[in-house]
Design a protein around this motif. Structure first.
Motif, short mmCIF file in Angstrom:
data_model
loop_
_atom_site.label_atom_id
_atom_site.label_comp_id
_atom_site.label_asym_id
_atom_site.label_seq_id
_atom_site.Cartn_x
_atom_site.Cartn_y
_atom_site.Cartn_z
N UNK A 88 0.87 -1.19 0.00
CA UNK A 88 0.00 0.00 0.00
C UNK A 88 0.91 1.24 0.00
N UNK A 89 0.93 1.98 -1.10
CA UNK A 89 1.89 3.07 -1.26
C UNK A 89 1.23 4.43 -1.35
N UNK A 112 -1.91 -1.45 -3.81
CA UNK A 112 -2.91 -0.40 -3.60
C UNK A 112 -2.19 0.94 -3.50
N UNK A 113 -2.77 1.96 -4.12
CA UNK A 113 -2.18 3.29 -4.11
C UNK A 113 -3.10 4.25 -3.37
N UNK A 114 -2.53 5.02 -2.44
CA UNK A 114 -3.27 6.03 -1.68
C UNK A 114 -3.04 7.39 -2.33
N UNK A 115 -4.09 7.98 -2.90
CA UNK A 115 -3.95 9.24 -3.63
C UNK A 115 -4.83 10.29 -2.96
N UNK A 132 -1.47 3.94 -13.99
CA UNK A 132 -1.73 2.63 -14.60
C UNK A 132 -1.13 1.48 -13.79
N UNK A 133 -0.34 1.78 -12.75
CA UNK A 133 0.40 0.76 -12.05
C UNK A 133 -0.41 -0.04 -11.02
N UNK A 134 -1.17 0.60 -10.13
CA UNK A 134 -1.79 -0.16 -9.04
C UNK A 134 -3.00 -0.97 -9.43
N UNK A 341 -11.51 -4.96 3.62
CA UNK A 341 -12.39 -5.57 2.63
C UNK A 341 -11.82 -5.41 1.22
N UNK A 342 -11.25 -4.23 0.94
CA UNK A 342 -10.62 -3.99 -0.36
C UNK A 342 -9.44 -4.92 -0.55
#
Length: 353
Positions: A88-89, A112-115, A132-134, A341-342
């Motif tokens: 998670x980044x 997972x990406x946190x934006x 496009x990566x996560x 859940x995710x």
């Protein structure tokens, strides 16, 4: 679950909304009993590459913020050797997104990406590539989700998960004196407090009191405007307040007014709504605050100063509350469950058990 969080810069390096949100997510998983590791630039003294703090394990991928290239080069291999269940980044800097993605491929786990978007969403080539990566991009609101989609993310790739609050903390604080209106935000060029002050000036003949929480470079100008409008004896500028004191004010207030021009997620408003306040939002294209009050009978969305004035008057017909259980779904544990859940959904999709 073994979760590897990646953030080159942490809250220990710099206080930002993005870093605060990321820390909240990390601590939520720790409190849920998960094995939490943060891979970052070193912020602690000494030569140890691993640092234990409040049941979170920090790994120094580089010696400090000045060694960004080293961080990006080492990150994929460090992550692979950690063998996490999920990576998670943080989205900034975009180079770490690409490096973390390679780490997820080597570790054979979902990414997972946190934006968060409090510094905007850049449209450079590297940032576009990073979208496009996560496997999934988490945003704090539909507004930020739209921004990310506009630079290339797929609709199904984006999942909004809001900021969290602490319901038990709210219920343990006694309400302060009853007032009619409260506003809370850093008083900078985007605060747009003048909208509220002008609206209040229109009803100066009515009996009301207001509190403004927050400080910043525009505070003096706003205090001067309140004086010019002859409402300075009714508006108290409280400055910065610790969380418990803010909650006490919110629990004593009838209305929380949100007029800021830019807001990726209205965290203070959420604390206030859960503390029983009626929510009044002045709509702005770069603010997600209206998302909290849409379809709610104690929420008003306005588009002009006159509508804002009318909403304050109409809110007076609604009952006073000092707690609203509608917002229990934003509690720390509930928000952490949404992340969990995710993660499990992504693991199922990837065939990871």
């Amino acid at each position: 679950m073994h979760v590897a969080f990646v953030s080159f810069e942490t809250l220990e390096h710099r206080e930002t909304e993005t870093n605060r949100r990321f820390r909240d997510v990390v601590e939520g998983h720790r409190d849920g009993g998960h094995d939490v590791h943060v891979f970052c630039a070193q912020f602690w003294a000494g030569e140890a590459s691993v640092h234990e703090r409040e049941d979170i394990t920090y790994h120094a991928v580089s010696s400090g913020l000045e060694a960004r290239s080293s961080f990006l080069l080492r990150l994929p291999f460090v992550l692979a050797s950690a063998r996490p269940d999920i990576i998670h980044a943080n989205a900034r800097p975009p180079g770490q997104v690409i490096a973390a993605n390679w780490g997820s491929r080597l570790a054979r786990c979902p990414f997972v990406l946190e934006w968060y978007g409090d510094d905007g969403v850049a449209e450079d080539r590297v940032t576009r590539w990073a979208t496009s990566q996560p496997d999934r991009i988490v945003t704090p609101s539909e507004l930020v989700g739209t921004w990310v989609q506009e630079i290339g993310a797929e609709t199904e790739q984006v999942t909004p998960i809001p900021n969290q609050i602490d319901i038990e903390r709210i219920r343990n604080v006694s309400p302060a004196e009853q007032i009619e209106v409260v506003y809370a935000r850093r008083l900078d060029e985007g605060a747009n407090l003048e909208s509220l002050l002008l609206a209040l000036a229109e009803i100066r003949q009515r009996g009301w009191k207001a509190v403004v929480i927050g400080d910043g470079p525009e505070r003096g100008r706003y205090e001067g405007l309140a004086s010019d409008l002859r409402i300075d004896d009714r508006v108290r500028f409280a400055g910065e307040l610790p969380r418990e004191e803010r909650i006490a004010v919110y629990r004593g207030a009838h209305v929380f007014a949100q007029t800021a021009e830019r807001c990726v997620f209205p965290t203070e408003m959420l604390w206030a709504l859960a503390s029983g306040c009626v929510g009044i939002v002045e709509y702005h294209a770069d603010s997600s605050a209206h998302e909290l009050v849409e379809g709610w009978d104690r929420g008003f969305r306005t588009t002009s100063e006159q509508e804002l004035t009318n909403a304050i008057i109409d809110a007076g017909d609604l009952e006073y509350r000092d707690y609203d259980d509608r917002f229990a779904t934003f509690d720390r544990s509930a928000v952490s469950d949404r992340y969990l859940e995710l993660y499990r959904t992504l693991q199922d999709q990837s065939g990871v058990l």
